[in-house]
Design a protein around this motif. Structure first.
Motif, PDB file in Angstrom:
ATOM      1  N   THR A 152       0.849  -1.185   0.000  1.00 54.71           N
ATOM      2  CA  THR A 152       0.000   0.000   0.000  1.00 54.71           C
ATOM      3  C   THR A 152       0.889   1.241   0.000  1.00 54.71           C
ATOM      4  N   ARG A 187       4.756  -8.248  14.155  1.00 55.14           N
ATOM      5  CA  ARG A 187       4.868  -7.197  13.132  1.00 55.14           C
ATOM      6  C   ARG A 187       6.318  -6.997  12.704  1.00 55.14           C
ATOM      7  N   THR A 220       0.967  -9.925  10.493  1.00 55.37           N
ATOM      8  CA  THR A 220      -0.088  -9.132  11.133  1.00 55.37           C
ATOM      9  C   THR A 220      -0.898 -10.063  12.013  1.00 55.37           C
ATOM     10  N   ASP A 251       5.316   5.143   2.843  1.00 55.87           N
ATOM     11  CA  ASP A 251       4.835   4.448   4.034  1.00 55.87           C
ATOM     12  C   ASP A 251       4.016   5.433   4.851  1.00 55.87           C
ATOM     13  N   SER A 252       2.688   5.303   4.807  1.00 60.07           N
ATOM     14  CA  SER A 252       1.810   6.266   5.478  1.00 60.07           C
ATOM     15  C   SER A 252       1.845   6.121   6.995  1.00 60.07           C
ATOM     16  N   GLU A 253       2.272   4.971   7.518  1.00 58.31           N
ATOM     17  CA  GLU A 253       2.356   4.800   8.964  1.00 58.31           C
ATOM     18  C   GLU A 253       3.547   5.568   9.538  1.00 58.31           C
ATOM     19  N   ARG A 254       4.662   5.525   8.838  1.00 62.69           N
ATOM     20  CA  ARG A 254       5.861   6.222   9.324  1.00 62.69           C
ATOM     21  C   ARG A 254       6.032   7.605   8.710  1.00 62.69           C
ATOM     22  N   TRP A 255       5.205   7.923   7.710  1.00 59.70           N
ATOM     23  CA  TRP A 255       5.307   9.187   6.974  1.00 59.70           C
ATOM     24  C   TRP A 255       6.714   9.363   6.398  1.00 59.70           C
TER      25      TRP A 255
END
Length: 362
Positions: free
Chosen positions: A67, A186, A191, A345-349
């Motif tokens: 993603t 993780r 997951t 990576d949208s979780e870590r920006w």
């Protein structure tokens, strides 16, 4: 008199300079407008016939595609399609009710089993080119016989080739009074999902990660999770390969339709072919008991007019694909996923620098 003429001359010169400056400004604007128009036309041609950018919005192809990956899709590989609709370039706005005559131009490659393919989502209610773009792995070619037994895919009687990025759900059991750490899972690449049963967890992961977790001291057992054969997850869906109980971990032997194939329609198999006859090949179909009326003619036989494909996501238990909505017509094929040009990576920006400019291997 000389002074008066001199002032008039100066005035004329100032006016001339203003005209020259105005001409230069118009010329500069025209040059920029021409350059922008040329760039837009060139981009439109490239996007229509050669390459198109595509963003991965969901985890259905993880770990093969993540993603936030941005792809370059090669339309030349399988042959680009000429325009199908009239619309506003670079938007999803198109003229309703107008579908252009179109054709697929020659490509430099043949579509093959296990290619990662971008295609138009078949069951969208829109002209083909206006449908949502999906990306999946092509696991079934026209004429292949597919089956899924206990969440294992078989192609023409042989177990399908395993790929390193394919994920599925495993059931992990741990020792008494021990908890499995979600952070540790993780970090290993899986997951974790809690279950109602004490000491039992479900983990979505690749086979390689499953092998790693099976060696942990707190883990006693790791096995693939399989839905029971009688468990029905299709009661709320319009499409199913089975007229009875059916779930995505099981699929009866099914032939992927191909051009020229003649099928005999029955009340027991029509649910498999209904979209092909009506939605993708534009026929009018009526049923009177066991008798079918196709385009006004009583007949239970139908000859399929194009090739179809069976697509699956590499994140097998987190992907809605051909198991859920059926076959992909040849007309809906957009192109082949070629390269990841950027990944976010949208979780870590943060960008995933190790994925940038990576070529996609089947």
């Amino acid at each position: 008199m000389a002074n008066k003429l001199s002032r008039e001359e100066r005035q004329k010169r100032r006016e001339q300079r203003r005209k020259n400056q105005h001409k230069k400004a118009k010329s500069w604007l025209r040059e920029w407008a021409d350059a922008l128009l040329f760039a837009a036309v060139a981009a439109l041609i490239i996007r229509t016939f050669f390459f198109e950018a595509y963003r991965i919005p969901t985890p259905s192809m993880e770990k093969t595609l993540m993603t936030g990956d941005f792809l370059i899709v090669s339309k030349m590989s399988y042959g680009p399609r000429t325009p199908m609709v009239l619309g506003v370039p670079f938007t999803n706005i198109y003229m309703q009710g107008l579908v252009l005559p179109w054709a697929r131009l020659p490509g430099f490659d043949e579509i093959e089993r296990n290619d990662i393919v971008v295609f138009n989502y078949p069951v969208d209610l829109a002209p083909i080119a206006a449908k949502t773009n999906y990306v999946k792995r092509l696991v079934g070619m026209p004429g292949d016989t597919l089956s899924i037994d206990d969440n294992q895919l078989f192609v023409n009687g042989e177990q399908a080739e395993p790929f390193p990025g394919i994920q599925r759900t495993y059931e992990v059991r741990v020792r008494d009074r021990v908890r499995l750490s979600a952070a540790k899972v993780r970090a290993a690449g899986g997951t974790l999902y809690q279950t109602q049963q004490p000491g039992v967890y479900r983990v979505n992961m690749t086979r390689q990660v499953a092998e790693t977790i099976s060696r942990w001291q707190e883990v006693t057992d790791v096995n693939p999770f399989v839905l029971p054969d009688g468990f029905n997850e299709y009661d709320r869906r319009e499409f199913s390969f089975s007229s009875g109980f059916m779930n995505h971990h099981h699929l009866p032997p099914t032939v992927v339709p191909f051009e020229g194939q003649t099928v005999t329609l029955t009340p027991g198999n029509y649910h498999v072919y209904e979209d092909i006859l009506t939605r993708y090949e534009g026929n009018s179909v009526q049923r009177e008991g066991e008798q079918f009326i196709i385009n006004g003619e009583e007949t239970n036989e139908y000859t399929i007019r194009q090739d179809y494909y069976f697509m699956m996501g590499d994140n097998r238990d987190n992907s809605e694909d051909s198991r859920f909505w059926g076959f992909v017509p040849q007309t809906h094929i957009v192109g082949k996923a070629g390269m990841i040009y950027f990944s976010w990576d949208s979780e870590r920006w943060l960008p995933r620098f190790d994925r940038i400019l990576n070529f996609i291997h089947d």
